[in-house]
Design a protein around this motif. Structure first.
Motif, PDB file in Angstrom:
ATOM      1  N   VAL A  32       4.253   2.673 -18.175  1.00  0.00           N
ATOM      2  CA  VAL A  32       3.290   2.044 -17.272  1.00  0.00           C
ATOM      3  C   VAL A  32       2.365   3.098 -16.656  1.00  0.00           C
ATOM      4  O   VAL A  32       2.815   4.022 -15.984  1.00  0.00           O
ATOM      5  CB  VAL A  32       4.000   1.257 -16.153  1.00  0.00           C
ATOM      6  CG1 VAL A  32       2.974   0.620 -15.219  1.00  0.00           C
ATOM      7  CG2 VAL A  32       4.917   0.195 -16.747  1.00  0.00           C
ATOM      8  N   ILE A  33       1.086   2.932 -16.948  1.00  0.00           N
ATOM      9  CA  ILE A  33       0.044   3.793 -16.383  1.00  0.00           C
ATOM     10  C   ILE A  33      -0.675   2.992 -15.303  1.00  0.00           C
ATOM     11  O   ILE A  33      -1.085   1.851 -15.544  1.00  0.00           O
ATOM     12  CB  ILE A  33      -0.968   4.206 -17.473  1.00  0.00           C
ATOM     13  CG1 ILE A  33      -0.286   4.944 -18.625  1.00  0.00           C
ATOM     14  CG2 ILE A  33      -2.111   5.039 -16.858  1.00  0.00           C
ATOM     15  CD1 ILE A  33       0.352   6.258 -18.280  1.00  0.00           C
ATOM     16  N   CYS A  34      -0.817   3.571 -14.138  1.00  0.00           N
ATOM     17  CA  CYS A  34      -1.439   2.867 -13.021  1.00  0.00           C
ATOM     18  C   CYS A  34      -2.828   3.443 -12.756  1.00  0.00           C
ATOM     19  O   CYS A  34      -2.983   4.642 -12.577  1.00  0.00           O
ATOM     20  CB  CYS A  34      -0.562   2.997 -11.782  1.00  0.00           C
ATOM     21  SG  CYS A  34       1.053   2.220 -12.024  1.00  0.00           S
TER      22      CYS A  34
ATOM     23  N   LYS B 292       5.945   3.448  -6.878  1.00  0.00           N
ATOM     24  CA  LYS B 292       5.975   2.181  -7.609  1.00  0.00           C
ATOM     25  C   LYS B 292       6.502   2.335  -9.037  1.00  0.00           C
ATOM     26  O   LYS B 292       6.433   1.409  -9.828  1.00  0.00           O
ATOM     27  CB  LYS B 292       4.564   1.568  -7.632  1.00  0.00           C
ATOM     28  CG  LYS B 292       4.110   1.075  -6.246  1.00  0.00           C
ATOM     29  CD  LYS B 292       2.722   0.459  -6.276  1.00  0.00           C
ATOM     30  CE  LYS B 292       2.752  -1.037  -6.501  1.00  0.00           C
ATOM     31  NZ  LYS B 292       1.451  -1.691  -6.153  1.00  0.00           N
ATOM     32  N   SER B 293       6.982   3.528  -9.355  1.00  0.00           N
ATOM     33  CA  SER B 293       7.581   3.819 -10.669  1.00  0.00           C
ATOM     34  C   SER B 293       6.579   3.862 -11.812  1.00  0.00           C
ATOM     35  O   SER B 293       6.943   3.640 -12.976  1.00  0.00           O
ATOM     36  CB  SER B 293       8.679   2.808 -11.030  1.00  0.00           C
ATOM     37  OG  SER B 293       9.638   2.746 -10.020  1.00  0.00           O
ATOM     38  N   CYS B 294       5.314   4.122 -11.510  1.00  0.00           N
ATOM     39  CA  CYS B 294       4.345   4.340 -12.588  1.00  0.00           C
ATOM     40  C   CYS B 294       4.717   5.659 -13.279  1.00  0.00           C
ATOM     41  O   CYS B 294       5.162   6.597 -12.632  1.00  0.00           O
ATOM     42  CB  CYS B 294       2.920   4.486 -12.047  1.00  0.00           C
ATOM     43  SG  CYS B 294       2.427   3.207 -10.869  1.00  0.00           S
ATOM     44  N   GLN B 295       4.527   5.715 -14.594  1.00  0.00           N
ATOM     45  CA  GLN B 295       4.804   6.974 -15.293  1.00  0.00           C
ATOM     46  C   GLN B 295       3.557   7.818 -15.480  1.00  0.00           C
ATOM     47  O   GLN B 295       3.624   8.940 -15.953  1.00  0.00           O
ATOM     48  CB  GLN B 295       5.434   6.695 -16.652  1.00  0.00           C
ATOM     49  CG  GLN B 295       6.899   6.385 -16.549  1.00  0.00           C
ATOM     50  CD  GLN B 295       7.321   5.443 -17.648  1.00  0.00           C
ATOM     51  OE1 GLN B 295       6.847   4.318 -17.713  1.00  0.00           O
ATOM     52  NE2 GLN B 295       8.185   5.900 -18.525  1.00  0.00           N
ATOM     53  N   GLY B 296       2.438   7.227 -15.142  1.00  0.00           N
ATOM     54  CA  GLY B 296       1.202   7.983 -15.270  1.00  0.00           C
ATOM     55  C   GLY B 296       0.114   7.306 -14.488  1.00  0.00           C
ATOM     56  O   GLY B 296       0.289   6.205 -13.958  1.00  0.00           O
ATOM     57  N   VAL B 297      -1.016   7.993 -14.394  1.00  0.00           N
ATOM     58  CA  VAL B 297      -2.149   7.442 -13.660  1.00  0.00           C
ATOM     59  C   VAL B 297      -3.428   7.616 -14.471  1.00  0.00           C
ATOM     60  O   VAL B 297      -3.523   8.476 -15.337  1.00  0.00           O
ATOM     61  CB  VAL B 297      -2.325   8.130 -12.280  1.00  0.00           C
ATOM     62  CG1 VAL B 297      -1.254   7.678 -11.316  1.00  0.00           C
ATOM     63  CG2 VAL B 297      -2.383   9.644 -12.417  1.00  0.00           C
ATOM     64  N   GLU B 298      -4.377   6.756 -14.145  1.00  0.00           N
ATOM     65  CA  GLU B 298      -5.696   6.861 -14.750  1.00  0.00           C
ATOM     66  C   GLU B 298      -6.718   6.736 -13.616  1.00  0.00           C
ATOM     67  O   GLU B 298      -7.060   5.644 -13.193  1.00  0.00           O
ATOM     68  CB  GLU B 298      -5.857   5.758 -15.789  1.00  0.00           C
ATOM     69  CG  GLU B 298      -7.151   5.843 -16.551  1.00  0.00           C
ATOM     70  CD  GLU B 298      -7.936   4.576 -16.373  1.00  0.00           C
ATOM     71  OE1 GLU B 298      -8.907   4.593 -15.601  1.00  0.00           O
ATOM     72  OE2 GLU B 298      -7.562   3.575 -16.993  1.00  0.00           O
TER      73      GLU B 298
ATOM     74  N   GLU C  82      -4.079 -11.656 -12.924  1.00  0.00           N
ATOM     75  CA  GLU C  82      -2.629 -11.612 -12.973  1.00  0.00           C
ATOM     76  C   GLU C  82      -2.174 -10.906 -14.239  1.00  0.00           C
ATOM     77  O   GLU C  82      -2.778 -11.032 -15.287  1.00  0.00           O
ATOM     78  CB  GLU C  82      -2.061 -13.037 -12.928  1.00  0.00           C
ATOM     79  CG  GLU C  82      -2.114 -13.587 -11.524  1.00  0.00           C
ATOM     80  CD  GLU C  82      -1.539 -14.975 -11.411  1.00  0.00           C
ATOM     81  OE1 GLU C  82      -0.807 -15.392 -12.332  1.00  0.00           O
ATOM     82  OE2 GLU C  82      -1.834 -15.630 -10.404  1.00  0.00           O
ATOM     83  N   ILE C  83      -1.106 -10.179 -14.111  1.00  0.00           N
ATOM     84  CA  ILE C  83      -0.655  -9.360 -15.223  1.00  0.00           C
ATOM     85  C   ILE C  83       0.183 -10.187 -16.187  1.00  0.00           C
ATOM     86  O   ILE C  83       1.137 -10.834 -15.797  1.00  0.00           O
ATOM     87  CB  ILE C  83       0.157  -8.159 -14.697  1.00  0.00           C
ATOM     88  CG1 ILE C  83      -0.727  -7.327 -13.760  1.00  0.00           C
ATOM     89  CG2 ILE C  83       0.675  -7.320 -15.833  1.00  0.00           C
ATOM     90  CD1 ILE C  83       0.049  -6.320 -12.949  1.00  0.00           C
ATOM     91  N   ASP C  84      -0.217 -10.156 -17.440  1.00  0.00           N
ATOM     92  CA  ASP C  84       0.568 -10.800 -18.489  1.00  0.00           C
ATOM     93  C   ASP C  84       1.555  -9.750 -18.995  1.00  0.00           C
ATOM     94  O   ASP C  84       1.185  -8.799 -19.661  1.00  0.00           O
ATOM     95  CB  ASP C  84      -0.370 -11.249 -19.619  1.00  0.00           C
ATOM     96  CG  ASP C  84       0.394 -11.810 -20.802  1.00  0.00           C
ATOM     97  OD1 ASP C  84       1.636 -11.882 -20.732  1.00  0.00           O
ATOM     98  OD2 ASP C  84      -0.253 -12.152 -21.797  1.00  0.00           O
ATOM     99  N   LEU C  85       2.813  -9.938 -18.629  1.00  0.00           N
ATOM    100  CA  LEU C  85       3.811  -8.921 -18.944  1.00  0.00           C
ATOM    101  C   LEU C  85       4.383  -9.061 -20.346  1.00  0.00           C
ATOM    102  O   LEU C  85       5.209  -8.258 -20.771  1.00  0.00           O
ATOM    103  CB  LEU C  85       4.965  -8.999 -17.933  1.00  0.00           C
ATOM    104  CG  LEU C  85       4.606  -8.758 -16.461  1.00  0.00           C
ATOM    105  CD1 LEU C  85       5.826  -8.947 -15.582  1.00  0.00           C
ATOM    106  CD2 LEU C  85       4.029  -7.366 -16.279  1.00  0.00           C
TER     107      LEU C  85
ATOM    108  N   ALA D 102       2.692  -5.340  -8.869  1.00  0.00           N
ATOM    109  CA  ALA D 102       3.867  -5.313  -7.998  1.00  0.00           C
ATOM    110  C   ALA D 102       4.894  -4.355  -8.597  1.00  0.00           C
ATOM    111  O   ALA D 102       4.988  -4.223  -9.816  1.00  0.00           O
ATOM    112  CB  ALA D 102       4.461  -6.713  -7.886  1.00  0.00           C
ATOM    113  N   THR D 103       5.637  -3.707  -7.727  1.00  0.00           N
ATOM    114  CA  THR D 103       6.675  -2.796  -8.202  1.00  0.00           C
ATOM    115  C   THR D 103       7.637  -3.516  -9.145  1.00  0.00           C
ATOM    116  O   THR D 103       8.067  -2.968 -10.157  1.00  0.00           O
ATOM    117  CB  THR D 103       7.439  -2.194  -7.003  1.00  0.00           C
ATOM    118  OG1 THR D 103       6.488  -1.537  -6.159  1.00  0.00           O
ATOM    119  CG2 THR D 103       8.484  -1.196  -7.449  1.00  0.00           C
ATOM    120  N   SER D 104       7.921  -4.782  -8.819  1.00  0.00           N
ATOM    121  CA  SER D 104       8.848  -5.549  -9.663  1.00  0.00           C
ATOM    122  C   SER D 104       8.265  -5.741 -11.073  1.00  0.00           C
ATOM    123  O   SER D 104       9.005  -5.726 -12.065  1.00  0.00           O
ATOM    124  CB  SER D 104       9.136  -6.912  -9.029  1.00  0.00           C
ATOM    125  OG  SER D 104       7.931  -7.640  -8.857  1.00  0.00           O
TER     126      SER D 104
END
Ligand SMILES: *[C@@H]1O[C@H](CO)[C@@H](O)[C@H](O)[C@H]1NC(C)=O
Ligand SMILES: *[C@@H]1O[C@H](CO)[C@@H](O)[C@H](O)[C@H]1NC(C)=O
Ligand SMILES: *[C@@H]1O[C@H](CO)[C@@H](O)[C@H](O)[C@H]1NC(C)=O
Ligand SMILES: *[C@@H]1O[C@H](CO)[C@@H](O)[C@H](O)[C@H]1NC(C)=O
Length: 257
Positions: free
Chosen positions: A116-118, A175-181, A84-87, A102-104
Protein backbone atom coordinates in the motif's frame (compact mmCIF):
# COMPACT_ATOMS: atom_id res chain seq x y z
CA UNK A 1 13.44 -0.30 -17.92
CA UNK A 2 10.94 -2.68 -16.49
CA UNK A 3 7.32 -3.31 -17.11
CA UNK A 4 4.50 -2.38 -14.85
CA UNK A 5 0.86 -3.04 -15.29
CA UNK A 6 -1.48 -0.45 -13.99
CA UNK A 7 -5.19 -0.38 -13.68
CA UNK A 8 -6.90 2.95 -13.36
CA UNK A 9 -10.32 3.15 -11.87
CA UNK A 10 -12.79 3.70 -14.64
CA UNK A 11 -15.88 5.70 -14.24
CA UNK A 12 -17.81 8.22 -16.23
CA UNK A 13 -18.17 10.58 -13.33
CA UNK A 14 -14.60 11.56 -12.92
CA UNK A 15 -12.78 14.61 -11.92
CA UNK A 16 -9.95 16.10 -13.76
CA UNK A 17 -7.48 18.83 -13.46
CA UNK A 18 -4.59 20.02 -15.52
CA UNK A 19 -1.61 21.43 -13.80
CA UNK A 20 0.45 24.32 -14.97
CA UNK A 21 3.92 23.17 -15.93
CA UNK A 22 2.70 20.64 -18.43
CA UNK A 23 2.05 17.75 -16.08
CA UNK A 24 -1.64 16.98 -16.18
CA UNK A 25 -3.16 14.90 -13.46
CA UNK A 26 -6.48 13.14 -13.21
CA UNK A 27 -8.59 12.17 -10.30
CA UNK A 28 -11.17 9.60 -11.17
CA UNK A 29 -14.19 9.41 -8.95
CA UNK A 30 -16.87 6.88 -8.31
CA UNK A 31 -19.21 9.72 -7.50
CA UNK A 32 -19.70 8.27 -4.06
CA UNK A 33 -16.52 9.66 -2.61
CA UNK A 34 -16.52 10.74 0.95
CA UNK A 35 -14.78 13.97 0.04
CA UNK A 36 -16.76 16.30 -2.09
CA UNK A 37 -14.65 17.70 -4.85
CA UNK A 38 -15.80 20.48 -7.07
CA UNK A 39 -14.93 20.28 -10.73
CA UNK A 40 -13.45 23.38 -12.24
CA UNK A 41 -16.07 24.53 -14.74
CA UNK A 42 -13.72 24.45 -17.71
CA UNK A 43 -12.85 20.85 -17.04
CA UNK A 44 -16.40 19.84 -16.20
CA UNK A 45 -17.60 19.67 -19.77
CA UNK A 46 -14.67 17.55 -20.81
CA UNK A 47 -14.78 15.33 -17.77
CA UNK A 48 -17.25 12.83 -19.10
CA UNK A 49 -15.02 12.01 -22.03
CA UNK A 50 -11.70 12.26 -20.30
CA UNK A 51 -9.48 9.28 -20.16
CA UNK A 52 -6.55 8.62 -18.01
CA UNK A 53 -3.24 7.40 -19.15
CA UNK A 54 -0.83 6.31 -16.51
CA UNK A 55 2.63 5.11 -16.96
CA UNK A 56 5.15 4.12 -14.44
CA UNK A 57 8.75 3.35 -14.51
CA UNK A 58 11.04 1.71 -12.10
CA UNK A 59 14.09 3.66 -11.20
CA UNK A 60 17.38 1.86 -11.02
CA UNK A 61 17.98 0.66 -7.54
CA UNK A 62 20.34 3.50 -6.73
CA UNK A 63 18.79 3.76 -3.31
CA UNK A 64 20.50 0.60 -2.21
CA UNK A 65 20.44 0.65 1.56
CA UNK A 66 17.26 -0.02 3.49
CA UNK A 67 14.65 -2.70 3.15
CA UNK A 68 11.69 -0.54 2.23
CA UNK A 69 9.58 -1.75 -0.68
CA UNK A 70 11.10 -1.44 -4.13
CA UNK A 71 8.93 -2.62 -7.02
CA UNK A 72 10.33 -5.36 -9.19
CA UNK A 73 9.50 -6.02 -12.84
CA UNK A 74 5.93 -6.93 -13.66
CA UNK A 75 4.33 -5.39 -10.58
CA UNK A 76 0.66 -4.67 -11.13
CA UNK A 77 -0.78 -1.48 -9.66
CA UNK A 78 -4.17 -0.26 -8.73
CA UNK A 79 -4.38 3.47 -8.51
CA UNK A 80 -7.46 4.58 -6.68
CA UNK A 81 -7.66 8.23 -7.55
CA UNK A 82 -10.63 9.38 -5.53
CA UNK A 83 -13.85 8.17 -4.08
CA UNK A 84 -14.49 5.07 -2.08
CA UNK A 85 -11.76 2.51 -2.28
CA UNK A 86 -12.50 -0.68 -4.15
CA UNK A 87 -10.41 -3.16 -2.21
CA UNK A 88 -11.22 -6.10 -4.43
CA UNK A 89 -8.80 -5.61 -7.30
CA UNK A 90 -6.20 -8.36 -7.53
CA UNK A 91 -2.97 -6.44 -7.91
CA UNK A 92 0.40 -6.24 -6.14
CA UNK A 93 0.25 -2.59 -5.21
CA UNK A 94 -2.41 -0.03 -4.35
CA UNK A 95 -1.80 3.68 -4.54
CA UNK A 96 -4.38 5.40 -2.38
CA UNK A 97 -5.00 8.70 -0.66
CA UNK A 98 -3.22 9.01 2.68
CA UNK A 99 -6.10 10.86 4.29
CA UNK A 100 -9.09 9.20 2.66
CA UNK A 101 -7.93 5.64 3.25
CA UNK A 102 -8.94 4.15 6.58
CA UNK A 103 -6.30 2.27 8.50
CA UNK A 104 -8.62 -0.74 8.46
CA UNK A 105 -8.70 -0.61 4.64
CA UNK A 106 -4.92 -0.44 4.46
CA UNK A 107 -4.63 -3.34 6.87
CA UNK A 108 -7.12 -5.37 4.88
CA UNK A 109 -4.97 -4.92 1.77
CA UNK A 110 -1.78 -5.72 3.64
CA UNK A 111 -3.35 -8.88 5.02
CA UNK A 112 -3.56 -9.95 1.37
CA UNK A 113 0.11 -9.06 0.88
CA UNK A 114 -0.81 -6.06 -1.23
CA UNK A 115 1.72 -3.24 -0.97
CA UNK A 116 0.00 0.00 0.00
CA UNK A 117 1.39 3.32 -1.19
CA UNK A 118 -0.22 6.40 0.31
CA UNK A 119 -0.32 9.58 -1.70
CA UNK A 120 -0.63 13.15 -0.50
CA UNK A 121 0.06 16.57 -1.90
CA UNK A 122 3.48 17.83 -0.84
CA UNK A 123 3.41 20.98 -2.93
CA UNK A 124 -0.06 22.36 -2.45
CA UNK A 125 -2.43 23.16 0.36
CA UNK A 126 -5.82 21.46 0.17
CA UNK A 127 -8.87 22.37 2.18
CA UNK A 128 -10.61 19.78 4.28
CA UNK A 129 -7.61 17.62 5.07
CA UNK A 130 -7.07 16.32 8.59
CA UNK A 131 -4.19 18.73 9.08
CA UNK A 132 -5.37 21.72 7.03
CA UNK A 133 -5.49 23.86 10.16
CA UNK A 134 -1.78 23.28 10.71
CA UNK A 135 -0.91 25.40 7.67
CA UNK A 136 -0.16 29.05 8.30
CA UNK A 137 -1.57 31.53 5.83
CA UNK A 138 1.79 32.98 4.82
CA UNK A 139 2.94 29.58 3.54
CA UNK A 140 0.11 29.62 1.02
CA UNK A 141 0.63 31.13 -2.43
CA UNK A 142 -1.34 31.38 -5.63
CA UNK A 143 -4.32 29.21 -6.43
CA UNK A 144 -3.66 26.02 -8.40
CA UNK A 145 -5.02 26.48 -11.89
CA UNK A 146 -7.74 23.88 -12.48
CA UNK A 147 -6.98 22.49 -9.04
CA UNK A 148 -9.41 21.69 -6.29
CA UNK A 149 -11.41 24.51 -4.81
CA UNK A 150 -9.17 26.36 -2.39
CA UNK A 151 -6.03 24.51 -3.45
CA UNK A 152 -2.95 26.73 -3.28
CA UNK A 153 0.75 26.37 -3.94
CA UNK A 154 3.00 26.07 -0.91
CA UNK A 155 6.17 27.89 -0.01
CA UNK A 156 8.25 24.73 0.11
CA UNK A 157 11.20 26.61 1.56
CA UNK A 158 9.25 27.52 4.70
CA UNK A 159 10.36 25.53 7.71
CA UNK A 160 6.78 25.03 8.88
CA UNK A 161 5.87 23.28 5.63
CA UNK A 162 8.60 20.73 6.29
CA UNK A 163 7.18 20.15 9.76
CA UNK A 164 3.71 19.46 8.37
CA UNK A 165 5.11 17.08 5.74
CA UNK A 166 7.09 15.27 8.40
CA UNK A 167 3.85 14.74 10.31
CA UNK A 168 2.21 13.42 7.14
CA UNK A 169 4.99 10.87 6.76
CA UNK A 170 4.50 9.88 10.39
CA UNK A 171 0.80 9.48 9.67
CA UNK A 172 1.66 7.21 6.73
CA UNK A 173 3.73 5.08 9.07
CA UNK A 174 0.97 5.04 11.67
CA UNK A 175 -1.56 3.95 9.08
CA UNK A 176 0.70 1.08 7.97
CA UNK A 177 1.42 2.46 4.50
CA UNK A 178 4.53 0.84 3.04
CA UNK A 179 5.35 3.78 0.88
CA UNK A 180 4.35 7.27 -0.10
CA UNK A 181 3.82 9.23 -3.26
CA UNK A 182 4.18 12.93 -2.54
CA UNK A 183 2.57 14.78 -5.43
CA UNK A 184 2.72 18.33 -6.79
CA UNK A 185 6.44 18.50 -6.24
CA UNK A 186 7.03 20.92 -9.11
CA UNK A 187 6.15 24.21 -7.47
CA UNK A 188 9.15 25.89 -9.12
CA UNK A 189 7.54 25.54 -12.56
CA UNK A 190 4.54 27.63 -11.59
CA UNK A 191 5.03 31.33 -12.11
CA UNK A 192 1.88 32.09 -10.17
CA UNK A 193 2.94 30.14 -7.09
CA UNK A 194 3.57 33.43 -5.31
CA UNK A 195 7.04 32.33 -4.27
CA UNK A 196 10.36 32.53 -5.98
CA UNK A 197 11.00 28.84 -5.74
CA UNK A 198 14.07 27.88 -7.76
CA UNK A 199 14.86 24.57 -9.41
CA UNK A 200 17.50 24.12 -6.78
CA UNK A 201 14.96 24.74 -3.97
CA UNK A 202 12.74 22.10 -5.55
CA UNK A 203 15.55 19.57 -5.77
CA UNK A 204 16.44 20.20 -2.15
CA UNK A 205 12.82 19.75 -1.09
CA UNK A 206 12.15 16.63 -3.13
CA UNK A 207 15.40 15.00 -2.06
CA UNK A 208 14.58 15.87 1.54
CA UNK A 209 11.13 14.28 1.21
CA UNK A 210 12.65 11.08 -0.16
CA UNK A 211 15.18 10.95 2.64
CA UNK A 212 12.52 11.49 5.27
CA UNK A 213 10.45 8.69 3.76
CA UNK A 214 13.39 6.31 3.78
CA UNK A 215 14.21 7.27 7.37
CA UNK A 216 10.78 5.81 8.14
CA UNK A 217 11.34 2.72 5.97
CA UNK A 218 8.80 4.03 3.47
CA UNK A 219 9.20 3.45 -0.23
CA UNK A 220 8.95 6.74 -2.13
CA UNK A 221 7.74 7.47 -5.65
CA UNK A 222 8.22 10.55 -7.77
CA UNK A 223 5.35 12.22 -9.56
CA UNK A 224 4.96 15.47 -11.46
CA UNK A 225 8.61 16.51 -11.59
CA UNK A 226 9.89 14.93 -14.76
CA UNK A 227 12.28 17.72 -15.68
CA UNK A 228 14.34 16.83 -12.62
CA UNK A 229 14.10 13.08 -12.99
CA UNK A 230 17.81 12.62 -13.67
CA UNK A 231 18.77 14.50 -10.54
CA UNK A 232 16.13 12.83 -8.39
CA UNK A 233 16.48 9.27 -9.61
CA UNK A 234 19.16 8.41 -7.05
CA UNK A 235 16.82 9.40 -4.21
CA UNK A 236 13.50 7.89 -5.33
CA UNK A 237 12.51 4.24 -5.74
CA UNK A 238 10.06 4.56 -8.61
CA UNK A 239 8.30 7.21 -10.67
CA UNK A 240 4.81 7.70 -11.90
CA UNK A 241 3.67 9.77 -14.83
CA UNK A 242 0.16 10.61 -15.77
CA UNK A 243 -1.39 11.98 -18.88
CA UNK A 244 -5.00 12.78 -19.30
CA UNK A 245 -6.24 12.42 -22.83
CA UNK A 246 -9.50 14.07 -23.70
CA UNK A 247 -10.92 11.00 -25.36
CA UNK A 248 -11.38 7.30 -24.76
CA UNK A 249 -11.62 5.61 -21.40
CA UNK A 250 -9.47 4.87 -18.42
CA UNK A 251 -8.54 1.25 -18.58
CA UNK A 252 -6.15 -1.52 -17.95
CA UNK A 253 -2.96 -1.34 -19.85
CA UNK A 254 0.70 -2.03 -19.52
CA UNK A 255 3.61 0.10 -20.44
CA UNK A 256 7.14 -0.83 -21.21
CA UNK A 257 10.08 1.53 -21.02
C1 LIG B 1 10.76 -2.11 6.05
O1 LIG B 1 9.78 -2.29 5.08
C2 LIG B 1 9.82 -3.56 4.46
C3 LIG B 1 8.81 -3.54 3.31
O2 LIG B 1 7.59 -3.01 3.69
C4 LIG B 1 9.54 -4.63 5.48
O3 LIG B 1 9.60 -5.91 4.89
C5 LIG B 1 10.59 -4.52 6.58
O4 LIG B 1 10.28 -5.44 7.60
C6 LIG B 1 10.63 -3.13 7.16
N1 LIG B 1 11.76 -3.00 8.04
C7 LIG B 1 11.64 -2.54 9.24
C8 LIG B 1 12.92 -2.45 10.03
O5 LIG B 1 10.58 -2.20 9.72
C1 LIG C 1 9.11 31.52 1.79
O1 LIG C 1 9.83 30.96 2.88
C2 LIG C 1 11.14 31.45 3.01
C3 LIG C 1 11.83 30.66 4.10
O2 LIG C 1 11.12 30.78 5.30
C4 LIG C 1 11.09 32.95 3.31
O3 LIG C 1 12.40 33.46 3.39
C5 LIG C 1 10.33 33.64 2.20
O4 LIG C 1 10.18 35.00 2.52
C6 LIG C 1 8.97 33.03 2.01
N1 LIG C 1 8.34 33.64 0.88
C7 LIG C 1 7.23 34.36 1.00
C8 LIG C 1 6.77 35.06 -0.24
O5 LIG C 1 6.62 34.44 2.04
C1 LIG D 1 1.46 8.03 15.46
O1 LIG D 1 1.15 7.19 16.55
C2 LIG D 1 1.82 7.54 17.74
C3 LIG D 1 1.57 6.46 18.75
O2 LIG D 1 0.22 6.12 18.79
C4 LIG D 1 1.34 8.90 18.18
O3 LIG D 1 2.02 9.31 19.33
C5 LIG D 1 1.62 9.91 17.08
O4 LIG D 1 1.06 11.15 17.43
C6 LIG D 1 1.01 9.45 15.79
N1 LIG D 1 1.45 10.36 14.77
C7 LIG D 1 0.63 10.76 13.80
C8 LIG D 1 1.23 11.71 12.81
O5 LIG D 1 -0.51 10.39 13.70
C1 LIG E 1 10.55 37.31 -6.75
O1 LIG E 1 11.67 37.84 -7.42
C2 LIG E 1 11.38 39.00 -8.16
C3 LIG E 1 12.62 39.37 -8.95
O2 LIG E 1 13.77 39.20 -8.18
C4 LIG E 1 10.93 40.10 -7.21
O3 LIG E 1 10.61 41.28 -7.94
C5 LIG E 1 9.69 39.63 -6.45
O4 LIG E 1 9.33 40.59 -5.50
C6 LIG E 1 9.97 38.32 -5.77
N1 LIG E 1 8.71 37.81 -5.23
C7 LIG E 1 8.61 37.32 -4.02
C8 LIG E 1 7.23 36.84 -3.63
O5 LIG E 1 9.54 37.21 -3.26
Amino acid sequence: MDELTMRATTHRDREHRRQPGGFPTCRCSTGRGRRRRRLPTAAAAAATSVSLFLSALLLDAAVAAGDWWKPGPGVSWQMQLAGEIDLSVDVDMYNIDLFDAATSEIEELRDRDVVVICSFSAGTFEEGRLDSDDFESDWLGGGVEDGFEGERWLNITAEGVLTVMTARLDLATNKSCQGVEPSNVQVYLNENSGFNITASDQLTYNTWLAGQAHDRNLSVGLRNDWLQLDDLEPSFDWALSEDCLFQGECGLFSVKF
